[in-house]
Motif scaffolding. Structure first.
Motif, PDB file in Angstrom:
ATOM      1  N   ASN A   1     -35.122   6.868  18.903  1.00  0.00           N
ATOM      2  CA  ASN A   1     -35.664   5.879  19.834  1.00  0.00           C
ATOM      3  C   ASN A   1     -36.527   6.558  20.898  1.00  0.00           C
ATOM      4  O   ASN A   1     -37.625   6.093  21.215  1.00  0.00           O
TER       5      ASN A   1
ATOM      6  N   TYR B   1     -40.945   6.193  21.761  1.00  0.00           N
ATOM      7  CA  TYR B   1     -41.521   5.743  23.027  1.00  0.00           C
ATOM      8  C   TYR B   1     -42.005   6.888  23.908  1.00  0.00           C
ATOM      9  O   TYR B   1     -42.268   6.685  25.090  1.00  0.00           O
TER      10      TYR B   1
ATOM     11  N   ARG C   1     -36.314  -6.000  21.720  1.00  0.00           N
ATOM     12  CA  ARG C   1     -37.411  -5.024  21.759  1.00  0.00           C
ATOM     13  C   ARG C   1     -37.951  -5.045  23.177  1.00  0.00           C
ATOM     14  O   ARG C   1     -38.417  -6.065  23.661  1.00  0.00           O
TER      15      ARG C   1
ATOM     16  N   SER D   1     -44.494  -4.177  20.106  1.00  0.00           N
ATOM     17  CA  SER D   1     -43.465  -4.239  19.073  1.00  0.00           C
ATOM     18  C   SER D   1     -44.036  -4.129  17.671  1.00  0.00           C
ATOM     19  O   SER D   1     -43.362  -3.659  16.765  1.00  0.00           O
TER      20      SER D   1
ATOM     21  N   GLY E   1     -35.027  -3.351  16.232  1.00  0.00           N
ATOM     22  CA  GLY E   1     -34.306  -3.694  17.445  1.00  0.00           C
ATOM     23  C   GLY E   1     -32.798  -3.613  17.277  1.00  0.00           C
ATOM     24  O   GLY E   1     -32.052  -4.136  18.088  1.00  0.00           O
TER      25      GLY E   1
END
Length: 109
Positions: free
Chosen positions: A14, A18, A61, A67, A74
């Protein structure tokens, strides 16, 4: 041990989604009396205070505008939370100033 491994891998995955490619993701482990603290530290865009309230919910999300460009369903962090509960691991999500997020896991010894 397998579930702890799954938790770490899911948070790392994750964080990598990002965070910019050229930014490190740091895994820090510290032992205190009675528990082990593990921190996964990234230098991505961070998580808003409102999103922090929901990131462990199924199918949530955080950034709807991105997204479609970031793969995933998610489910990852909701699975992390379930596995953490089974292992009696407490998770805190903190800001990493000036940029990024810290997932802090408190594991009983």
């Amino acid at each position: 041990l397998d579930q702890i491994h799954e938790i770490i891998l899911a948070i790392l995955e994750n964080s990598s989604k990002y965070s910019p490619l050229d930014c490190p993701i740091i895994l820090n482990i510290e032992r205190n009396s009675g528990k082990t603290i593990m921190r996964i530290i990234d230098f991505g865009k961070g998580i808003s205070a409102n999103d922090k309230k929901h990131i462990f919910e199924r199918f949530y999300r955080a950034d709807a505008s991105r997204s479609n460009s970031i793969p995933g369903s998610g489910l990852g962090l909701s699975i992390v939370k379930e596995l953490a509960n089974r292992q009696h691991i407490k998770i805190n999500v903190l800001d990493n100033y000036p940029r990024g997020t810290i997932f802090e896991l408190s594991l009983p010894r």
